[in-house]
Motif scaffolding. Structure first.
Motif, PDB file in Angstrom:
ATOM      1  N   ASN A 105       4.654   8.830 -13.100  1.00  0.00           N
ATOM      2  CA  ASN A 105       4.660   9.475 -14.419  1.00  0.00           C
ATOM      3  C   ASN A 105       3.256   9.788 -14.924  1.00  0.00           C
ATOM      4  O   ASN A 105       3.100  10.281 -16.042  1.00  0.00           O
ATOM      5  CB  ASN A 105       5.379   8.578 -15.429  1.00  0.00           C
ATOM      6  CG  ASN A 105       6.830   8.391 -15.052  1.00  0.00           C
ATOM      7  OD1 ASN A 105       7.547   9.355 -14.794  1.00  0.00           O
ATOM      8  ND2 ASN A 105       7.259   7.146 -14.978  1.00  0.00           N
ATOM      9  N   ASP A 106       2.256   9.497 -14.122  1.00  0.00           N
ATOM     10  CA  ASP A 106       0.867   9.735 -14.519  1.00  0.00           C
ATOM     11  C   ASP A 106       0.094  10.237 -13.297  1.00  0.00           C
ATOM     12  O   ASP A 106      -0.804   9.562 -12.789  1.00  0.00           O
ATOM     13  CB  ASP A 106       0.257   8.445 -15.066  1.00  0.00           C
ATOM     14  CG  ASP A 106      -1.096   8.671 -15.714  1.00  0.00           C
ATOM     15  OD1 ASP A 106      -1.404   9.831 -16.084  1.00  0.00           O
ATOM     16  OD2 ASP A 106      -1.844   7.691 -15.835  1.00  0.00           O
ATOM     17  N   LEU A 107       0.436  11.430 -12.833  1.00  0.00           N
ATOM     18  CA  LEU A 107      -0.153  11.990 -11.620  1.00  0.00           C
ATOM     19  C   LEU A 107      -1.535  12.573 -11.889  1.00  0.00           C
ATOM     20  O   LEU A 107      -1.796  13.091 -12.970  1.00  0.00           O
ATOM     21  CB  LEU A 107       0.760  13.087 -11.055  1.00  0.00           C
ATOM     22  CG  LEU A 107       2.157  12.643 -10.642  1.00  0.00           C
ATOM     23  CD1 LEU A 107       2.981  13.838 -10.213  1.00  0.00           C
ATOM     24  CD2 LEU A 107       2.096  11.601  -9.533  1.00  0.00           C
ATOM     25  N   PRO A 108      -2.410  12.511 -10.898  1.00  0.00           N
ATOM     26  CA  PRO A 108      -3.743  13.107 -11.059  1.00  0.00           C
ATOM     27  C   PRO A 108      -3.651  14.631 -11.037  1.00  0.00           C
ATOM     28  O   PRO A 108      -2.664  15.202 -10.557  1.00  0.00           O
ATOM     29  CB  PRO A 108      -4.502  12.582  -9.834  1.00  0.00           C
ATOM     30  CG  PRO A 108      -3.430  12.400  -8.805  1.00  0.00           C
ATOM     31  CD  PRO A 108      -2.213  11.946  -9.571  1.00  0.00           C
ATOM     32  N   ARG A 109      -4.667  15.267 -11.540  1.00  0.00           N
ATOM     33  CA  ARG A 109      -4.747  16.729 -11.557  1.00  0.00           C
ATOM     34  C   ARG A 109      -6.010  17.164 -10.841  1.00  0.00           C
ATOM     35  O   ARG A 109      -7.001  16.436 -10.893  1.00  0.00           O
ATOM     36  CB  ARG A 109      -4.759  17.252 -13.000  1.00  0.00           C
ATOM     37  CG  ARG A 109      -3.528  16.878 -13.799  1.00  0.00           C
ATOM     38  CD  ARG A 109      -2.347  17.741 -13.405  1.00  0.00           C
ATOM     39  NE  ARG A 109      -1.190  17.398 -14.239  1.00  0.00           N
ATOM     40  CZ  ARG A 109      -0.020  17.070 -13.740  1.00  0.00           C
ATOM     41  NH1 ARG A 109       0.183  17.036 -12.460  1.00  0.00           N
ATOM     42  NH2 ARG A 109       0.984  16.789 -14.535  1.00  0.00           N
ATOM     43  N   PRO A 110      -5.996  18.302 -10.198  1.00  0.00           N
ATOM     44  CA  PRO A 110      -4.849  19.178  -9.984  1.00  0.00           C
ATOM     45  C   PRO A 110      -3.912  18.587  -8.931  1.00  0.00           C
ATOM     46  O   PRO A 110      -4.352  17.895  -8.012  1.00  0.00           O
ATOM     47  CB  PRO A 110      -5.478  20.479  -9.496  1.00  0.00           C
ATOM     48  CG  PRO A 110      -6.743  20.060  -8.829  1.00  0.00           C
ATOM     49  CD  PRO A 110      -7.228  18.839  -9.579  1.00  0.00           C
ATOM     50  N   PHE A 111      -2.625  18.882  -9.074  1.00  0.00           N
ATOM     51  CA  PHE A 111      -1.599  18.378  -8.166  1.00  0.00           C
ATOM     52  C   PHE A 111      -0.893  19.567  -7.530  1.00  0.00           C
ATOM     53  O   PHE A 111      -0.592  20.548  -8.210  1.00  0.00           O
ATOM     54  CB  PHE A 111      -0.599  17.499  -8.917  1.00  0.00           C
ATOM     55  CG  PHE A 111       0.279  16.683  -8.007  1.00  0.00           C
ATOM     56  CD1 PHE A 111      -0.171  15.477  -7.494  1.00  0.00           C
ATOM     57  CD2 PHE A 111       1.537  17.127  -7.651  1.00  0.00           C
ATOM     58  CE1 PHE A 111       0.626  14.722  -6.646  1.00  0.00           C
ATOM     59  CE2 PHE A 111       2.346  16.379  -6.805  1.00  0.00           C
ATOM     60  CZ  PHE A 111       1.892  15.175  -6.298  1.00  0.00           C
ATOM     61  N   LEU A 112      -0.628  19.496  -6.239  1.00  0.00           N
ATOM     62  CA  LEU A 112       0.008  20.587  -5.493  1.00  0.00           C
ATOM     63  C   LEU A 112       1.388  20.878  -6.079  1.00  0.00           C
ATOM     64  O   LEU A 112       2.267  20.019  -6.052  1.00  0.00           O
ATOM     65  CB  LEU A 112       0.100  20.223  -4.011  1.00  0.00           C
ATOM     66  CG  LEU A 112       0.548  21.315  -3.051  1.00  0.00           C
ATOM     67  CD1 LEU A 112      -0.421  22.498  -3.070  1.00  0.00           C
ATOM     68  CD2 LEU A 112       0.646  20.750  -1.638  1.00  0.00           C
ATOM     69  N   SER A 113       1.566  22.079  -6.595  1.00  0.00           N
ATOM     70  CA  SER A 113       2.776  22.415  -7.353  1.00  0.00           C
ATOM     71  C   SER A 113       4.062  22.274  -6.535  1.00  0.00           C
ATOM     72  O   SER A 113       5.077  21.841  -7.074  1.00  0.00           O
ATOM     73  CB  SER A 113       2.675  23.820  -7.947  1.00  0.00           C
ATOM     74  OG  SER A 113       2.555  24.785  -6.917  1.00  0.00           O
TER      75      SER A 113
END
Length: 148
Positions: free
Chosen positions: A121-129
């Protein structure tokens, strides 16, 4: 089905969802792009999907895993087709496996500038869409595989 045009390739790949004891997910930051994603990659000639996902996770994170469940098959061309900087167009058919951690030491590699565990619920950015729906599917923990 017509053969791919020059510069167009269809490729099978295998990706992994690996959870730790705190239900965090293993992610890698791709060295060439800086984008965070699930570990995985192309299935090599003469290699099974299970062997591929095990190899890819080890190459990208240093961890040893064992596939335990097929989460889904992802082949929707609008989502799984990528044009690379060299002009090649690749349509991936990707198999997503839930994998169990069996050993190894977490480390970054030539392919990964970073690897770490994250709360889903707290993914790093940028994240592969195109990995977002795959991770969502994995979190459902349903017994049958998705076909997308």
């Amino acid at each position: 089905m017509p053969a791919p045009a020059p510069g167009e390739v269809r490729r099978a790949s295998a990706d992994a969802v690996v959870f730790d004891e705190r239900s965090r997910v293993l992610l890698q930051r791709r060295a060439e792009s800086g984008i965070w994603c699930l570990p995985g990659g192309s299935i090599e000639v003469g290699e099974s999907a299970a062997a591929s996902v095990t190899r890819e996770v080890r190459e990208e994170s240093g961890l040893i895993v064992e596939p335990v469940k097929l989460i889904g098959v992802y082949s929707e061309p609008l989502i799984t087709t990528h044009r690379y900087p060299d002009g090649n167009l690749v349509h991936y058919v990707s198999l997503l496996f839930e994998c169990r951690l069996v050993g190894g030491q977490l480390r970054h590699t030539e392919e990964s500038s970073a690897v770490a565990w994250f709360d889903p619920n707290d993914l790093p950015r940028p994240f592969l869409s195109d990995h977002l729906p795959r991770l969502k599917d994995a979190l459902e923990r349903r017994p049958e595989a998705f076909f997308r």
